[in-house]
Design a protein around this motif. Structure first.
Motif, PDB file in Angstrom:
ATOM      1  N   ASN A 153       0.813  -1.217   0.000  1.00 11.17           N
ATOM      2  CA  ASN A 153       0.000   0.000   0.000  1.00 11.17           C
ATOM      3  C   ASN A 153       0.843   1.261   0.000  1.00 11.17           C
ATOM      4  O   ASN A 153       0.573   2.193  -0.737  1.00 11.17           O
ATOM      5  CB  ASN A 153      -0.924   0.019   1.219  1.00 11.17           C
ATOM      6  N   ASN A 154       1.855   1.273   0.838  1.00  5.86           N
ATOM      7  CA  ASN A 154       2.613   2.513   1.028  1.00  5.86           C
ATOM      8  C   ASN A 154       3.933   2.549   0.290  1.00  5.86           C
ATOM      9  O   ASN A 154       4.485   3.605   0.051  1.00  5.86           O
ATOM     10  CB  ASN A 154       2.896   2.734   2.519  1.00  5.86           C
ATOM     11  N   LYS A 155       4.469   1.361  -0.022  1.00  5.94           N
ATOM     12  CA  LYS A 155       5.766   1.334  -0.691  1.00  5.94           C
ATOM     13  C   LYS A 155       5.599   0.747  -2.081  1.00  5.94           C
ATOM     14  O   LYS A 155       4.505   0.361  -2.480  1.00  5.94           O
ATOM     15  CB  LYS A 155       6.744   0.482   0.129  1.00  5.94           C
ATOM     16  N   THR A 156       6.696   0.655  -2.812  1.00  9.47           N
ATOM     17  CA  THR A 156       6.598   0.064  -4.137  1.00  9.47           C
ATOM     18  C   THR A 156       6.456  -1.452  -4.017  1.00  9.47           C
ATOM     19  O   THR A 156       6.937  -2.072  -3.074  1.00  9.47           O
ATOM     20  CB  THR A 156       7.851   0.376  -4.972  1.00  9.47           C
ATOM     21  N   ASP A 157       5.764  -2.038  -4.982  1.00  5.61           N
ATOM     22  CA  ASP A 157       5.617  -3.492  -5.029  1.00  5.61           C
ATOM     23  C   ASP A 157       6.981  -4.134  -5.288  1.00  5.61           C
ATOM     24  O   ASP A 157       7.906  -3.479  -5.778  1.00  5.61           O
ATOM     25  CB  ASP A 157       4.656  -3.881  -6.154  1.00  5.61           C
ATOM     26  N   TYR A 158       7.097  -5.406  -4.988  1.00  4.23           N
ATOM     27  CA  TYR A 158       8.371  -6.090  -5.217  1.00  4.23           C
ATOM     28  C   TYR A 158       8.149  -7.589  -5.369  1.00  4.23           C
ATOM     29  O   TYR A 158       7.075  -8.107  -5.031  1.00  4.23           O
ATOM     30  CB  TYR A 158       9.338  -5.815  -4.061  1.00  4.23           C
ATOM     31  N   PHE A 159       9.151  -8.276  -5.888  1.00  4.70           N
ATOM     32  CA  PHE A 159       9.143  -9.736  -5.924  1.00  4.70           C
ATOM     33  C   PHE A 159       9.995 -10.253  -4.765  1.00  4.70           C
ATOM     34  O   PHE A 159      10.995  -9.632  -4.394  1.00  4.70           O
ATOM     35  CB  PHE A 159       9.774 -10.259  -7.219  1.00  4.70           C
ATOM     36  N   SER A 160       9.606 -11.415  -4.227  1.00  5.33           N
ATOM     37  CA  SER A 160      10.429 -12.057  -3.205  1.00  5.33           C
ATOM     38  C   SER A 160      10.556 -13.552  -3.513  1.00  5.33           C
ATOM     39  O   SER A 160       9.727 -14.119  -4.245  1.00  5.33           O
ATOM     40  CB  SER A 160       9.814 -11.858  -1.825  1.00  5.33           C
ATOM     41  N   THR A 161      11.582 -14.168  -2.961  1.00  2.79           N
ATOM     42  CA  THR A 161      11.843 -15.588  -3.209  1.00  2.79           C
ATOM     43  C   THR A 161      10.839 -16.459  -2.464  1.00  2.79           C
ATOM     44  O   THR A 161      10.535 -16.176  -1.300  1.00  2.79           O
ATOM     45  CB  THR A 161      13.272 -15.919  -2.707  1.00  2.79           C
ATOM     46  N   TYR A 162      10.327 -17.513  -3.096  1.00  3.09           N
ATOM     47  CA  TYR A 162       9.467 -18.482  -2.394  1.00  3.09           C
ATOM     48  C   TYR A 162      10.231 -18.993  -1.179  1.00  3.09           C
ATOM     49  O   TYR A 162      11.435 -19.279  -1.279  1.00  3.09           O
ATOM     50  CB  TYR A 162       9.150 -19.679  -3.294  1.00  3.09           C
ATOM     51  N   PRO A 163       9.568 -19.157  -0.036  1.00  2.00           N
ATOM     52  CA  PRO A 163      10.278 -19.480   1.211  1.00  2.00           C
ATOM     53  C   PRO A 163      11.202 -20.692   1.112  1.00  2.00           C
ATOM     54  O   PRO A 163      12.289 -20.684   1.673  1.00  2.00           O
ATOM     55  CB  PRO A 163       9.134 -19.741   2.195  1.00  2.00           C
ATOM     56  N   LYS A 164      10.810 -21.746   0.413  1.00  2.00           N
ATOM     57  CA  LYS A 164      11.654 -22.952   0.435  1.00  2.00           C
ATOM     58  C   LYS A 164      12.572 -23.073  -0.778  1.00  2.00           C
ATOM     59  O   LYS A 164      13.359 -24.020  -0.871  1.00  2.00           O
ATOM     60  CB  LYS A 164      10.782 -24.204   0.569  1.00  2.00           C
ATOM     61  N   ASP A 165      12.495 -22.126  -1.685  1.00  2.00           N
ATOM     62  CA  ASP A 165      13.349 -22.178  -2.880  1.00  2.00           C
ATOM     63  C   ASP A 165      14.692 -21.505  -2.598  1.00  2.00           C
ATOM     64  O   ASP A 165      14.767 -20.602  -1.776  1.00  2.00           O
ATOM     65  CB  ASP A 165      12.667 -21.450  -4.046  1.00  2.00           C
ATOM     66  N   GLU A 166      15.728 -21.953  -3.283  1.00  2.00           N
ATOM     67  CA  GLU A 166      17.060 -21.376  -3.056  1.00  2.00           C
ATOM     68  C   GLU A 166      17.692 -20.881  -4.344  1.00  2.00           C
ATOM     69  O   GLU A 166      17.460 -21.431  -5.411  1.00  2.00           O
ATOM     70  CB  GLU A 166      17.970 -22.418  -2.402  1.00  2.00           C
TER      71      GLU A 166
END
Ligand SMILES: [Zn+2]
Length: 277
Positions: free
Chosen positions: A58-71
């Motif tokens: 809502n307040n910051k820019t959107d982003y991508f993040s790594t799936y928790p169990k992926d490396e």
């Protein structure tokens, strides 16, 4: 460790397509079916191994993040330590050791053009001479380091001021000539789609004269009636200054401005003259 990404690569069978986080955000808002069909096939743009998830904020820019169990792969810069100020200053000062120009070109290849590169442009390896110069008393380095990067998107915020970054993106650009003793050449950089001002870059006569001929061929806007606008891919290494200007038409009334003090610290691709912004 780098945990937020501003682009992802879509990989499904033999189809590959790079997406910026802004493109996926727009898809999520306007075409949910397409977003749902794409979202399970987004991967790290550097190593292509872990899935990336799209995060709306809502307040910051959107982003991508790594799936928790992926490396990530061990060659990915995402698992390195962030380079500290001393290293980033050394990258800025010793451009032959830091190979900054190659890094900028490879940054565009990897993140904008989805082209393979021989060396990861963001990594500074623990055995590199550059580190010994940056930190002469330190004998062991715990890990490789990464140079932070920022895509030139609609929103910059104060986190990106006063620190060195590789800034890069697909943008629109205007060249302006002003009467300034030190930095008479200004490039104003606009968001590719929304045409908002993202930042300005300043050049001395000497640095400007060392830019490639294709860049110097960009027509200067000498007064407000001139409106020569170009599109291009751009990458540069600098530290931006932010300053607040009331009643201005930029997001948050905050301008970002950087000086390019060596022509090796900026690269351009695909310069094309377009309509007014
Ligand atoms: Zn990776």
């Amino acid at each position: 460790m780098n945990t937020k990404f501003e682009e992802a690569i879509y990989i499904n069978n033999n189809i590959r397509k790079p997406y910026s986080v802004e493109e996926i955000s727009e898809m999520r808002r306007n075409d949910l079916d397409q977003f749902l069909s794409v979202k399970g096939f987004l991967f790290c743009p550097e190593c292509n191994l872990p899935h990336l998830a799209h995060n709306s904020c809502n307040n910051k820019t959107d982003y991508f993040s790594t799936y928790p169990k992926d490396e990530h792969d061990e060659n990915c810069s995402c698992i390195c330590q962030k380079a500290d100020r001393k290293i980033l200053v050394q990258v800025d000062q010793d451009i032959s050791l830091s190979r900054i120009k190659n890094r900028l070109e490879d940054c565009l290849s990897l993140l904008i053009n989805d082209k393979a590169v021989a060396n990861n442009p963001f990594k500074v390896f623990r055995n590199e001479q550059l580190l010994k110069k940056a930190m002469p008393t330190k004998i062991n380095y715990d890990s490789d380091y990464y140079i932070p990067r920022k895509r030139l998107t609609q929103y910059m915020d104060s986190d990106y001021a006063d620190q060195f970054y590789i800034f890069y993106g697909k943008v629109k650009l205007k060249s302006i000539l002003i009467s300034d003793k030190y930095h008479p050449h200004i490039f104003r950089i606009y968001h590719f789609k929304e045409n908002r001002l993202v930042c300005s870059l300043k050049f001395s006569d000497n640095v400007y004269n060392h830019l490639p001929d294709t860049v110097k061929a960009i027509k200067n806007c000498k007064d407000n009636n001139d409106n020569y606008v170009y599109s291009c891919n751009i990458a540069f290494y600098t530290k931006m200054t932010s300053y607040y200007k009331k009643d201005s038409r930029v997001v948050g009334n905050t301008f970002f401005e950087g000086v390019i003090n060596n022509s090796a610290k900026i690269v351009f691709q695909d310069i094309v003259q377009v309509n007014r912004p």
